[in-house]
Design a protein around this motif. Structure first.
Motif, PDB file in Angstrom:
ATOM      1  N   THR A   5       0.844  -1.184   0.000  1.00  0.00           N
ATOM      2  CA  THR A   5       0.000   0.000   0.000  1.00  0.00           C
ATOM      3  C   THR A   5       0.890   1.248   0.000  1.00  0.00           C
ATOM      4  O   THR A   5       2.080   1.177   0.338  1.00  0.00           O
ATOM      5  CB  THR A   5      -0.909   0.045   1.243  1.00  0.00           C
ATOM      6  N   ASN A   6       0.310   2.383  -0.349  1.00  0.00           N
ATOM      7  CA  ASN A   6       1.063   3.642  -0.297  1.00  0.00           C
ATOM      8  C   ASN A   6       1.587   3.895   1.113  1.00  0.00           C
ATOM      9  O   ASN A   6       2.713   4.363   1.281  1.00  0.00           O
ATOM     10  CB  ASN A   6       0.192   4.813  -0.755  1.00  0.00           C
ATOM     11  N   ASP A   7       0.772   3.583   2.120  1.00  0.00           N
ATOM     12  CA  ASP A   7       1.205   3.776   3.512  1.00  0.00           C
ATOM     13  C   ASP A   7       2.404   2.899   3.846  1.00  0.00           C
ATOM     14  O   ASP A   7       3.332   3.334   4.538  1.00  0.00           O
ATOM     15  CB  ASP A   7       0.060   3.491   4.486  1.00  0.00           C
ATOM     16  N   GLN A   8       2.406   1.668   3.369  1.00  0.00           N
ATOM     17  CA  GLN A   8       3.533   0.775   3.627  1.00  0.00           C
ATOM     18  C   GLN A   8       4.807   1.286   2.950  1.00  0.00           C
ATOM     19  O   GLN A   8       5.887   1.259   3.540  1.00  0.00           O
ATOM     20  CB  GLN A   8       3.227  -0.646   3.135  1.00  0.00           C
ATOM     21  N   ASP A  10       5.416   4.452   2.055  1.00  0.00           N
ATOM     22  CA  ASP A  10       5.803   5.694   2.736  1.00  0.00           C
ATOM     23  C   ASP A  10       6.501   5.408   4.064  1.00  0.00           C
ATOM     24  O   ASP A  10       7.436   6.112   4.440  1.00  0.00           O
ATOM     25  CB  ASP A  10       4.585   6.584   2.963  1.00  0.00           C
ATOM     26  N   ALA A  11       6.075   4.371   4.769  1.00  0.00           N
ATOM     27  CA  ALA A  11       6.703   4.010   6.040  1.00  0.00           C
ATOM     28  C   ALA A  11       8.132   3.504   5.841  1.00  0.00           C
ATOM     29  O   ALA A  11       8.977   3.657   6.721  1.00  0.00           O
ATOM     30  CB  ALA A  11       5.865   2.958   6.753  1.00  0.00           C
ATOM     31  N   ARG A  21       8.485   7.885  -3.721  1.00  0.00           N
ATOM     32  CA  ARG A  21       7.428   7.195  -4.454  1.00  0.00           C
ATOM     33  C   ARG A  21       6.919   8.174  -5.495  1.00  0.00           C
ATOM     34  O   ARG A  21       6.478   9.268  -5.170  1.00  0.00           O
ATOM     35  CB  ARG A  21       6.298   6.779  -3.496  1.00  0.00           C
TER      36      ARG A  21
END
Length: 94
Positions: A5-8, A10-11, A21
């Motif tokens: 995911t984008n959150d993963q 970004d983390a 990204r």
């Protein structure tokens, strides 16, 4: 392999040197002192990519080389891309 995911993604970015990204891929641009040093870096990354059987898209513009990682077969950024980004960092940041 599962797309992250984008959150993963970004983390994970704070642990990667200069990667972002962008347009569905991980990208890092590096400006080298000379054109030949950039080409040499591309050769070293190409050898690493062959060993890992995971190949970045590479763009050379005079002294600036951009590496882009995305797992095309999965349709996005995967853990394999994060691991390759880390390996490129280790190779080029020595």
């Amino acid at each position: 392999m599962a797309v992250l995911t984008n959150d993963q993604v970004d983390a994970a970015l704070p642990d990667l040197t200069g990667w972002e990204r962008s347009d569905g891929a991980l990208r890092r641009s590096i400006e080298f002192p000379t054109f030949l040093q950039g080409v040499d870096a591309v050769g070293r990354v190409a050898e690493l990519a062959e060993q890992r059987d995971h190949h970045p898209d590479i763009d050379i513009r005079w002294r600036t080389v951009t590496f882009a990682l995305v797992t095309h077969s999965a349709g996005g950024i995967t853990e394999q891309d994060l691991q390759m980004a880390k390996a490129i960092d280790q190779l080029l940041d020595r």
